[in-house]
Motif scaffolding. Structure first.
Motif, PDB file in Angstrom:
ATOM      1  N   UNK A  86       0.693  -1.102   0.117  1.00 51.78           N
ATOM      2  CA  UNK A  86      -0.042  -0.118   0.035  1.00 51.78           C
ATOM      3  C   UNK A  86       0.973   1.154  -0.062  1.00 51.78           C
ATOM      4  N   UNK A  87       2.011   1.295   0.810  1.00 53.38           N
ATOM      5  CA  UNK A  87       2.833   2.370   0.907  1.00 53.38           C
ATOM      6  C   UNK A  87       3.801   2.598  -0.337  1.00 53.38           C
ATOM      7  N   UNK A  88       3.886   1.614  -1.189  1.00 52.02           N
ATOM      8  CA  UNK A  88       4.838   1.582  -2.314  1.00 52.02           C
ATOM      9  C   UNK A  88       3.731   2.330  -3.223  1.00 52.02           C
ATOM     10  N   UNK A  89       2.555   1.906  -3.261  1.00 55.63           N
ATOM     11  CA  UNK A  89       1.857   2.731  -4.222  1.00 55.63           C
ATOM     12  C   UNK A  89       1.753   4.064  -3.963  1.00 55.63           C
ATOM     13  N   UNK A  90       1.661   4.636  -2.888  1.00 52.44           N
ATOM     14  CA  UNK A  90       1.466   5.781  -2.688  1.00 52.44           C
ATOM     15  C   UNK A  90       2.840   6.581  -2.804  1.00 52.44           C
ATOM     16  N   UNK A  91       4.006   5.985  -2.521  1.00 55.44           N
ATOM     17  CA  UNK A  91       5.250   6.207  -2.720  1.00 55.44           C
ATOM     18  C   UNK A  91       5.558   6.780  -4.346  1.00 55.44           C
ATOM     19  N   UNK A  92       5.022   5.645  -5.103  1.00 60.18           N
ATOM     20  CA  UNK A  92       5.033   5.758  -6.488  1.00 60.18           C
ATOM     21  C   UNK A  92       4.329   6.804  -6.993  1.00 60.18           C
ATOM     22  N   UNK A  93       3.156   7.302  -6.476  1.00 56.61           N
ATOM     23  CA  UNK A  93       2.329   8.455  -6.794  1.00 56.61           C
ATOM     24  C   UNK A  93       3.223   9.771  -6.424  1.00 56.61           C
ATOM     25  N   UNK A 130      -6.854  -4.607   4.141  1.00 53.43           N
ATOM     26  CA  UNK A 130      -7.782  -4.715   2.750  1.00 53.43           C
ATOM     27  C   UNK A 130      -7.914  -3.443   2.295  1.00 53.43           C
ATOM     28  N   UNK A 131      -8.747  -2.775   3.087  1.00 56.69           N
ATOM     29  CA  UNK A 131      -9.180  -1.061   2.558  1.00 56.69           C
ATOM     30  C   UNK A 131      -8.208  -0.559   2.184  1.00 56.69           C
ATOM     31  N   UNK A 132      -7.073  -0.443   3.006  1.00 54.05           N
ATOM     32  CA  UNK A 132      -5.986   0.559   2.864  1.00 54.05           C
ATOM     33  C   UNK A 132      -5.195   0.121   1.697  1.00 54.05           C
ATOM     34  N   UNK A 133      -4.746  -1.375   1.365  1.00 52.93           N
ATOM     35  CA  UNK A 133      -4.396  -1.517   0.184  1.00 52.93           C
ATOM     36  C   UNK A 133      -5.286  -1.315  -1.181  1.00 52.93           C
ATOM     37  N   UNK A 134      -6.385  -1.458  -1.178  1.00 55.67           N
ATOM     38  CA  UNK A 134      -7.529  -1.193  -2.234  1.00 55.67           C
ATOM     39  C   UNK A 134      -7.312   0.456  -2.465  1.00 55.67           C
ATOM     40  N   UNK A 135      -7.380   1.201  -1.433  1.00 61.21           N
ATOM     41  CA  UNK A 135      -7.429   2.729  -1.796  1.00 61.21           C
ATOM     42  C   UNK A 135      -5.942   3.015  -2.337  1.00 61.21           C
ATOM     43  N   UNK A 136      -5.024   2.498  -1.885  1.00 62.53           N
ATOM     44  CA  UNK A 136      -3.501   3.019  -2.209  1.00 62.53           C
ATOM     45  C   UNK A 136      -3.563   2.394  -3.592  1.00 62.53           C
ATOM     46  N   UNK A 137      -3.997   1.382  -4.105  1.00 62.13           N
ATOM     47  CA  UNK A 137      -3.958   0.929  -5.516  1.00 62.13           C
ATOM     48  C   UNK A 137      -4.759   1.623  -6.421  1.00 62.13           C
ATOM     49  N   UNK A 138      -6.010   2.200  -6.133  1.00 63.67           N
ATOM     50  CA  UNK A 138      -6.819   2.835  -6.695  1.00 63.67           C
ATOM     51  C   UNK A 138      -6.077   4.388  -6.825  1.00 63.67           C
ATOM     52  N   UNK A 139      -5.496   4.956  -5.875  1.00 59.87           N
ATOM     53  CA  UNK A 139      -4.839   6.016  -5.768  1.00 59.87           C
ATOM     54  C   UNK A 139      -3.893   6.169  -7.149  1.00 59.87           C
ATOM     55  N   UNK A 140      -3.030   5.166  -7.076  1.00 63.00           N
ATOM     56  CA  UNK A 140      -2.092   4.905  -8.095  1.00 63.00           C
ATOM     57  C   UNK A 140      -2.698   4.830  -9.460  1.00 63.00           C
ATOM     58  N   UNK A 141      -3.659   3.994  -9.718  1.00 68.04           N
ATOM     59  CA  UNK A 141      -4.305   3.670 -10.680  1.00 68.04           C
ATOM     60  C   UNK A 141      -4.785   5.007 -11.408  1.00 68.04           C
ATOM     61  N   UNK A 142      -5.709   5.906 -10.789  1.00 71.66           N
ATOM     62  CA  UNK A 142      -6.092   7.084 -11.068  1.00 71.66           C
ATOM     63  C   UNK A 142      -5.106   8.127 -11.284  1.00 71.66           C
ATOM     64  N   UNK A 143      -4.141   8.231 -10.388  1.00 76.90           N
ATOM     65  CA  UNK A 143      -3.126   9.262 -11.067  1.00 76.90           C
ATOM     66  C   UNK A 143      -2.364   9.001 -12.252  1.00 76.90           C
ATOM     67  N   UNK A 144      -2.038   7.632 -12.421  1.00 77.64           N
ATOM     68  CA  UNK A 144      -1.572   7.340 -13.718  1.00 77.64           C
ATOM     69  C   UNK A 144      -2.286   7.512 -14.768  1.00 77.64           C
ATOM     70  N   UNK A 145      -3.576   7.095 -14.514  1.00 79.94           N
ATOM     71  CA  UNK A 145      -4.421   7.468 -15.866  1.00 79.94           C
ATOM     72  C   UNK A 145      -4.543   8.822 -16.029  1.00 79.94           C
TER      73      UNK A 145
END
Length: 281
Positions: A86-93, A130-145
């Motif tokens: 989760x934190x890695x997704x945020x770090x890559x954002x 799970x909620x934290x992981x999902x939210x972080x993954x969604x943030x990364x996907x949305x920002x990349x999009x």
């Protein structure tokens, strides 16, 4: 609705988070370079979406006892691994923000802050992890999009990899997801990775070790599931894609070699005396 069901609904709605296209004029008159960057990013994001679904499927089956249990990483529970992803997704954002704005946004404030965040989050209840992981993954996907096309060509800095172009960020995320999915030790191994990805991961690992200080000179012969063979050389005398004559030889299946190069085992699954390697990323 379960964690897995919710993730599948979002995936179906969002599809692959492809970067937005821009006109050649908006790309600063360099349509070829920008097109290559955005295509590479889009390909990486498509693979990230596939890997994330596999991750969701495994994490959805982990109960509190499972999450407190040890992962394949020394000193880390499965809860540590899930929190790190989760934190890695945020770090890559943060890196994508750097690419978009031109203002420095490092992945983490410090290694100590990174480790503290993972430790703090690792003991939470399964539904919160799970909620934290999902939210972080969604943030990364949305920002990349939504990242402007030109930003994929921007240069950013990784604390251990150094400077690289932002269109490689999705591929960093992809490696994190698959390698740590293996670390969860729930039936997914390197042999389960999509075959087309294994060779690319080996390329990256071999390049990382080709001139890494402290890397012993060693030749590697790799056999892929389709029967192809490739070799690399590590250490001062070698470079990715060539083998130094006279160096010790280690050989094995692609998945087993990848496990050794990423520090997930000490080389006992390989033929030849596999030397100890410097720590992985």
């Amino acid at each position: 609705m379960s964690f897995t069901d919710a993730a599948q609904v979002r995936s179906a709605q969002a599809s692959v988070p492809a970067p937005r296209e821009q006109s050649a004029a908006a790309r600063g008159g360099q349509p070829g370079a920008a097109r290559d960057a955005v295509q590479d990013a889009a390909a990486g994001l498509a693979e990230v979406a596939r890997a994330t679904e596999a991750l969701y499927g495994v994490v959805a089956e982990l109960d509190q006892l499972d999450l407190r249990g040890p992962s394949l990483l020394p000193g880390w529970s499965r809860g540590h691994v899930v929190t790190h992803l989760a934190r890695n997704a945020d770090a890559l954002v943060n890196l994508l923000t750097w690419a978009k704005t031109g203002v420095e946004h490092p992945m983490y404030l410090s290694r100590a802050d990174r480790d503290a965040d993972i430790e703090e989050g690792s003991g939470r209840l399964p539904q919160l992890l799970r909620a934290d992981l999902d939210a972080a993954c969604q943030r990364f996907a949305a920002y990349a999009r939504d990242l402007p096309t030109g930003a994929w060509e921007a240069e950013v800095d990784h604390p251990r990899l150094g400077l690289f172009r932002a269109h490689r960020v999705p591929w960093l995320r992809l490696r994190e997801v698959w390698v740590h999915l293996v670390d969860l030790d729930r039936g997914v191994g390197f042999a389960d990775l999509p075959p087309e990805l294994v060779e690319g991961f080996l390329e990256d690992a071999a390049a990382h070790y080709a001139d890494q200080p402290g890397t012993p000179e060693v030749r590697i012969e790799v056999e892929f599931p389709d029967g192809r063979q490739r070799d690399w050389a590590l250490g001062p005398a070698g470079s990715a894609g060539s083998a130094g004559e006279g160096s010790p030889l280690v050989s094995g299946a692609a998945a087993d070699v990848l496990g050794w190069l990423t520090g997930r085992h000490s080389g006992e699954r390989l033929t030849g005396a596999a030397p100890a390697l410097p720590s992985w990323l």
